[in-house]
Design a protein around this motif. Structure first.
Motif, PDB file in Angstrom:
ATOM      1  N   SER A 316      26.934  -3.561  53.014  1.00 38.26           N
ATOM      2  CA  SER A 316      26.069  -3.658  51.833  1.00 38.26           C
ATOM      3  C   SER A 316      24.750  -4.342  52.178  1.00 38.26           C
ATOM      4  CB  SER A 316      26.771  -4.445  50.729  1.00 38.26           C
ATOM      5  OG  SER A 316      26.837  -5.822  51.066  1.00 38.26           O
ATOM      6  N   TYR A 318      23.528  -6.772  50.547  1.00 40.32           N
ATOM      7  CA  TYR A 318      23.754  -8.217  50.427  1.00 40.32           C
ATOM      8  C   TYR A 318      24.308  -8.789  51.737  1.00 40.32           C
ATOM      9  CZ  TYR A 318      23.216  -7.334  45.431  1.00 40.32           C
ATOM     10  OH  TYR A 318      22.728  -6.956  44.211  1.00 40.32           O
ATOM     11  N   THR A 319      25.182  -8.025  52.394  1.00 38.24           N
ATOM     12  CA  THR A 319      25.742  -8.482  53.666  1.00 38.24           C
ATOM     13  C   THR A 319      24.655  -8.532  54.737  1.00 38.24           C
ATOM     14  OG1 THR A 319      27.897  -7.536  53.113  1.00 38.24           O
ATOM     15  CG2 THR A 319      27.496  -8.056  55.423  1.00 38.24           C
ATOM     16  N   GLN A 321      21.518  -9.156  54.187  1.00 40.32           N
ATOM     17  CA  GLN A 321      20.728 -10.345  53.887  1.00 40.32           C
ATOM     18  C   GLN A 321      21.439 -11.614  54.367  1.00 40.32           C
ATOM     19  OE1 GLN A 321      17.768 -10.386  53.058  1.00 40.32           O
ATOM     20  NE2 GLN A 321      17.223  -8.705  51.675  1.00 40.32           N
ATOM     21  N   ASP A 322      22.765 -11.649  54.195  1.00 40.32           N
ATOM     22  CA  ASP A 322      23.523 -12.804  54.680  1.00 40.32           C
ATOM     23  C   ASP A 322      23.414 -12.934  56.194  1.00 40.32           C
ATOM     24  OD1 ASP A 322      24.350 -13.480  52.130  1.00 40.32           O
ATOM     25  OD2 ASP A 322      26.270 -12.420  52.280  1.00 40.32           O
TER      26      ASP A 322
END
Length: 348
Positions: A316, A318-319, A321-322
């Motif tokens: 994803s 979001y992953t 970005q992490d």
């Protein structure tokens, strides 16, 4: 016999007092002499992927026969080869246990007065960062190593390996100040004597020699390894070895076999300052990035936006970005632009 806590304390002292791996290795070997009797040594740092030497500290009597030892390392399936010690998980071996079966012993060591050898792979977290080899001479009062000697080296191995890992992964920010010729070229004959060099090769050869504390006529270990493996027909001529030079920069080594008009074999060594592309895989390891973080960095280097990175890697946004947040922390940058500059652009 000293335990691992003793060796960790001594290693910390020598890491603090010595700024390069050559001095560190010499000091640790000097300390080892207090507990094991040996007459000569060689301690090399290795490229973790290929196990090629990227520099060694070697006692002179072994330096004189090092090329012969290395040639047998790649040209035969000898007892306790360095690759075997790593791949088998054995990691350490004493030659006198099986010396009658060793071509290295019969053809090189015994004729030069050596009676025994301990070889140890310096392993840390599953990676080999070097090899420590100790030798005994026939005229030594105790010409063979004992099991207690092997056990003492075994205790020392992970301590030295961790220290060499630190040296291997040191980030060098400087660029080399060398000639702008296309490549440094060295031509060697079949006996590995230098026939000719150009100016750039001479400058880089000096850096490689200084990195090992060699004299101006001696051949650095990375070049010896290339010559030996080429002559054993076990090297892809396209392979490039990255050698970090303490506080100086990164040198790449390549080699290929040449044939003269009268069918004499020569070896061409190409030396260059490492390009940003060649340095990137090394730096990704040096900054302790995980396999997934490395994949994200490679995508960032291509200028690919987060959404497409997520699609390409099957994760994803979001992953992604992490991962980027952790990457920025490890490399000590604030954003993508700084990341690309620190890992790539600044070395152009």
């Amino acid at each position: 016999m000293q335990d691992i806590h003793y060796w960790k304390r001594r290693s910390e002292v020598h890491l603090k007092d010595n700024q390069n791996s050559v001095q560190y290795r010499q000091k640790m070997i000097e300390e080892l002499r207090d507990f094991i009797s040996f007459d000569a040594y060689c301690c090399t740092m290795t490229d973790t992927q290929t196990l090629f030497s990227i520099g060694a500290v070697t006692e002179q009597s072994i330096e004189d026969i090092h090329q012969q030892i290395m040639s047998l390392e790649y040209d035969s399936q000898d007892i306790n080869s360095y690759v075997y010690l790593v791949e088998s998980g054995k990691y350490i071996g004493k030659l006198s246990d099986v010396s009658s079966q060793s071509k290295r012993y019969r053809e090189v060591l015994e004729p030069h007065g050596f009676s025994d050898e301990i070889r140890a792979a310096l392993m840390f977290h599953g990676q080999c960062y070097g090899f420590l080899t100790l030798f005994k001479r026939i005229d030594n009062g105790q010409p063979h190593f004992q099991d207690a000697d092997v056990n003492q080296v075994k205790i020392l191995m992970p301590v030295m390996a961790e220290a060499l890992m630190g040296f291997y992964h040191t980030i060098i920010d400087e660029r080399l100040f060398i000639e702008e010729e296309q490549s440094g070229i060295i031509i060697l004959d079949e006996e590995h004597h230098i026939i000719s060099t150009n100016t750039k090769a001479a400058q880089l050869l000096t850096l490689l020699r200084n990195n090992e504390g060699l004299l101006d006529w001696q051949i650095p270990k990375p070049i010896q390894a290339f010559c030996a493996k080429l002559q054993a027909n076990k090297l892809n001529s396209q392979y490039s070895l990255l050698v970090p030079i303490n506080n100086k920069g990164y040198v790449t080594v390549q080699a290929s076999v040449l044939m003269t008009a009268d069918s004499q074999q020569q070896i061409a060594i190409l030396l260059n300052e490492a390009s940003p592309k060649e340095m990137l895989p090394y730096l990704l390891i040096a900054y302790h990035l995980t396999p997934r973080e490395k994949e994200v960095v490679v995508e960032v280097m291509k200028g690919i936006p987060t959404k497409i990175i997520a699609q390409n890697l099957g994760i994803s946004s979001y992953t992604v970005q992490d991962h980027l947040k952790l990457i920025f922390q490890k490399v000590d940058v604030a954003d993508r632009n700084e990341l690309v500059w620190k890992l790539f652009t600044r070395f152009n």
